[in-house]
Scaffold this motif. Structure first.
Motif, PDB file in Angstrom:
ATOM      1  N   THR A 185       0.849  -1.401   0.084  1.00  0.00           N
ATOM      2  CA  THR A 185      -0.072  -0.015  -0.046  1.00  0.00           C
ATOM      3  C   THR A 185       1.040   1.137  -0.182  1.00  0.00           C
ATOM      4  OG1 THR A 185      -1.661  -0.996   1.530  1.00  0.00           O
ATOM      5  CG2 THR A 185      -1.867   1.311   1.209  1.00  0.00           C
ATOM      6  N   VAL A 186       0.614   1.978  -0.900  1.00  0.00           N
ATOM      7  CA  VAL A 186       1.561   3.262  -1.061  1.00  0.00           C
ATOM      8  C   VAL A 186       0.836   4.563  -1.301  1.00  0.00           C
ATOM      9  CG1 VAL A 186       3.264   2.048  -2.365  1.00  0.00           C
ATOM     10  CG2 VAL A 186       1.553   3.214  -3.533  1.00  0.00           C
ATOM     11  N   VAL A 187       1.076   5.554  -1.039  1.00  0.00           N
ATOM     12  CA  VAL A 187       0.715   6.830  -1.472  1.00  0.00           C
ATOM     13  C   VAL A 187       1.513   7.412  -2.526  1.00  0.00           C
ATOM     14  CG1 VAL A 187       1.816   8.190   0.547  1.00  0.00           C
ATOM     15  CG2 VAL A 187      -0.203   9.070  -0.384  1.00  0.00           C
ATOM     16  N   CYS A 188       0.662   8.077  -3.602  1.00  0.00           N
ATOM     17  CA  CYS A 188       1.571   8.611  -4.742  1.00  0.00           C
ATOM     18  C   CYS A 188       0.900   9.605  -5.321  1.00  0.00           C
ATOM     19  CB  CYS A 188       1.821   7.418  -5.658  1.00  0.00           C
ATOM     20  SG  CYS A 188       2.806   7.677  -7.089  1.00  0.00           S
ATOM     21  N   GLU A 189       1.378  10.694  -5.756  1.00  0.00           N
ATOM     22  CA  GLU A 189       1.024  11.655  -6.790  1.00  0.00           C
ATOM     23  C   GLU A 189       0.387  11.209  -7.980  1.00  0.00           C
ATOM     24  OE1 GLU A 189       0.119  14.838  -6.174  1.00  0.00           O
ATOM     25  OE2 GLU A 189       0.608  14.611  -3.984  1.00  0.00           O
ATOM     26  N   PRO A 190      -0.841  11.472  -8.422  1.00  0.00           N
ATOM     27  CA  PRO A 190      -1.419  11.092  -9.719  1.00  0.00           C
ATOM     28  C   PRO A 190      -0.562  11.122 -11.005  1.00  0.00           C
ATOM     29  CG  PRO A 190      -3.012  12.388  -8.752  1.00  0.00           C
ATOM     30  CD  PRO A 190      -1.814  12.775  -7.676  1.00  0.00           C
ATOM     31  N   GLU A 191       0.400  12.183 -10.995  1.00  0.00           N
ATOM     32  CA  GLU A 191       1.425  12.078 -12.157  1.00  0.00           C
ATOM     33  C   GLU A 191       2.427  10.968 -12.186  1.00  0.00           C
ATOM     34  OE1 GLU A 191       2.501  15.618  -9.484  1.00  0.00           O
ATOM     35  OE2 GLU A 191       0.874  14.460 -10.026  1.00  0.00           O
ATOM     36  N   HIS A 192       2.667  10.380 -10.963  1.00  0.00           N
ATOM     37  CA  HIS A 192       3.621   9.370 -10.872  1.00  0.00           C
ATOM     38  C   HIS A 192       3.226   8.051 -10.724  1.00  0.00           C
ATOM     39  CE1 HIS A 192       6.378  12.587 -10.242  1.00  0.00           C
ATOM     40  NE2 HIS A 192       5.810  13.027  -8.846  1.00  0.00           N
ATOM     41  N   LYS A 193       1.686   7.934 -11.007  1.00  0.00           N
ATOM     42  CA  LYS A 193       1.309   6.482 -10.872  1.00  0.00           C
ATOM     43  C   LYS A 193       1.565   5.393 -11.714  1.00  0.00           C
ATOM     44  CE  LYS A 193      -3.068   7.925  -8.742  1.00  0.00           C
ATOM     45  NZ  LYS A 193      -4.702   7.858  -8.966  1.00  0.00           N
ATOM     46  N   GLU A 194       1.846   6.006 -13.190  1.00  0.00           N
ATOM     47  CA  GLU A 194       2.430   5.068 -14.105  1.00  0.00           C
ATOM     48  C   GLU A 194       3.854   4.851 -14.058  1.00  0.00           C
ATOM     49  OE1 GLU A 194       2.943   5.546 -19.313  1.00  0.00           O
ATOM     50  OE2 GLU A 194       2.077   6.923 -18.116  1.00  0.00           O
ATOM     51  N   LYS A 195       4.554   5.615 -13.373  1.00  0.00           N
ATOM     52  CA  LYS A 195       5.842   5.211 -13.163  1.00  0.00           C
ATOM     53  C   LYS A 195       6.152   4.220 -11.861  1.00  0.00           C
ATOM     54  CE  LYS A 195       8.589   8.477 -11.050  1.00  0.00           C
ATOM     55  NZ  LYS A 195       9.395   9.485 -11.050  1.00  0.00           N
ATOM     56  N   LEU A 196       5.163   4.222 -11.380  1.00  0.00           N
ATOM     57  CA  LEU A 196       5.090   3.350 -10.042  1.00  0.00           C
ATOM     58  C   LEU A 196       4.791   1.914 -10.378  1.00  0.00           C
ATOM     59  CD1 LEU A 196       5.017   2.624  -6.732  1.00  0.00           C
ATOM     60  CD2 LEU A 196       2.673   3.677  -7.079  1.00  0.00           C
ATOM     61  N   THR A 197       3.550   1.892 -11.445  1.00  0.00           N
ATOM     62  CA  THR A 197       3.012   0.789 -11.818  1.00  0.00           C
ATOM     63  C   THR A 197       4.161   0.140 -12.742  1.00  0.00           C
ATOM     64  OG1 THR A 197       0.997   1.696 -12.099  1.00  0.00           O
ATOM     65  CG2 THR A 197       1.354  -0.421 -13.218  1.00  0.00           C
ATOM     66  N   LYS A 198       4.924   0.721 -13.546  1.00  0.00           N
ATOM     67  CA  LYS A 198       6.050   0.077 -14.238  1.00  0.00           C
ATOM     68  C   LYS A 198       7.102  -0.469 -13.511  1.00  0.00           C
ATOM     69  CE  LYS A 198       5.191   2.637 -18.531  1.00  0.00           C
ATOM     70  NZ  LYS A 198       5.899   3.700 -19.571  1.00  0.00           N
ATOM     71  N   PHE A 199       7.638   0.210 -12.362  1.00  0.00           N
ATOM     72  CA  PHE A 199       8.540  -0.029 -11.363  1.00  0.00           C
ATOM     73  C   PHE A 199       8.125  -1.195 -10.666  1.00  0.00           C
ATOM     74  CE2 PHE A 199      10.398   0.097  -7.130  1.00  0.00           C
ATOM     75  CZ  PHE A 199      11.786   0.357  -7.469  1.00  0.00           C
ATOM     76  N   LEU A 200       6.967  -1.454 -10.305  1.00  0.00           N
ATOM     77  CA  LEU A 200       6.577  -2.603  -9.354  1.00  0.00           C
ATOM     78  C   LEU A 200       6.287  -3.771 -10.405  1.00  0.00           C
ATOM     79  CD1 LEU A 200       3.969  -1.048  -6.746  1.00  0.00           C
ATOM     80  CD2 LEU A 200       6.251  -1.747  -6.488  1.00  0.00           C
ATOM     81  N   ALA A 201       5.890  -3.495 -11.589  1.00  0.00           N
ATOM     82  CA  ALA A 201       5.536  -4.497 -12.710  1.00  0.00           C
ATOM     83  C   ALA A 201       6.790  -5.124 -12.982  1.00  0.00           C
ATOM     84  CB  ALA A 201       4.861  -4.024 -13.872  1.00  0.00           C
ATOM     85  N   GLY A 202       7.969  -4.633 -13.001  1.00  0.00           N
ATOM     86  CA  GLY A 202       9.274  -5.105 -13.593  1.00  0.00           C
ATOM     87  C   GLY A 202      10.592  -4.397 -13.685  1.00  0.00           C
ATOM     88  N   GLY A 203      10.365  -3.117 -13.993  1.00  0.00           N
ATOM     89  CA  GLY A 203      11.522  -2.321 -14.377  1.00  0.00           C
ATOM     90  C   GLY A 203      12.204  -1.391 -13.107  1.00  0.00           C
ATOM     91  N   MET A 204      13.324  -1.311 -13.379  1.00  0.00           N
ATOM     92  CA  MET A 204      13.989  -0.573 -12.219  1.00  0.00           C
ATOM     93  C   MET A 204      14.852   0.477 -13.090  1.00  0.00           C
ATOM     94  SD  MET A 204      15.065  -2.640  -8.823  1.00  0.00           S
ATOM     95  CE  MET A 204      15.771  -1.134  -8.059  1.00  0.00           C
TER      96      MET A 204
END
Length: 204
Positions: A185-204
């Motif tokens: 469970t995280v707190v994130c600004e809307p403009e960073h959601k896509e970056k967060l999703t990609k990061f958790l899905a597989g990329g660093m």
């Protein structure tokens, strides 16, 4: 740091001279005898007596042997080498303390980063920004700690909690290691959601 054997032998002989166990003018036993007494080679004894000879504690004659020359110089020899030993010990302690200091500073910086991460997360926290993700085998953070992933720097998101097998870890610390199936469970600004999703899905 342990002193070489020949220095220890030289200091022992100097100590005996200073205490009066070996009198001025007295002939010291031969190198072979001293070598047997100290359990070393004659060469080690030669190096020890050479040190004493250089400071006029003893006089070494090639054929007649080794003679005690000065009690005062024996004391001076002891003082000199004890000072060297103390200096070396202090230098080694300083080096160890510097290593500890570096480790403490590294850990402190780590926690300061974590503190700033949570502080920024609290300032930006709104209900609509709270998101939940389940980690899969493909996630690049599996098996890694919070600190090593530099989570906030990569995502601009703050971890509020991690749920694992019905157990909840609130604000997991820097050593917490992610596993497959963790619900984050995280707190994130809307403009960073896509970056967060990609990061958790597989990329660093």
């Amino acid at each position: 740091m342990t002193s070489p054997r020949y220095i220890k032998i030289a200091m022992d002989l100097a100590e005996r001279i200073y205490r009066g166990e070996l009198a001025i003018g007295e002939k010291v036993r031969g190198r072979s005898t001293l070598a047997g007494q100290y359990g070393v080679s004659p060469e080690t004894v030669r190096r020890a007596t050479s040190l004493l000879s250089e400071m006029n504690v003893v006089k070494v004659y090639d054929k007649s042997g080794i003679y005690i020359e000065s009690r005062e110089q024996a004391y001076a020899f002891l003082q000199q080498y004890r000072t060297k030993q103390n200096f070396q010990e202090i230098r080694e302690k300083i080096a160890k303390l510097q290593q500890k200091k570096q480790a403490i500073e590294k850990e402190l910086n780590l926690y300061l980063d974590m503190y700033m991460e949570y502080a920024i997360g609290l300032e930006q926290h709104t209900t609509k920004d709270v998101l939940r993700y389940t980690l899969t085998q493909q996630s690049a953070i599996i098996g890694r700690s919070v600190a090593s992933t530099q989570f906030w720097r990569h995502t601009n998101a703050t971890i509020l909690s991690v749920t694992r097998n019905a157990r909840e870890f609130i604000s997991p610390g820097p050593d917490f290691t992610f596993q497959v199936g963790d619900d984050i469970t995280v707190v994130c600004e809307p403009e960073h959601k896509e970056k967060l999703t990609k990061f958790l899905a597989g990329g660093m």
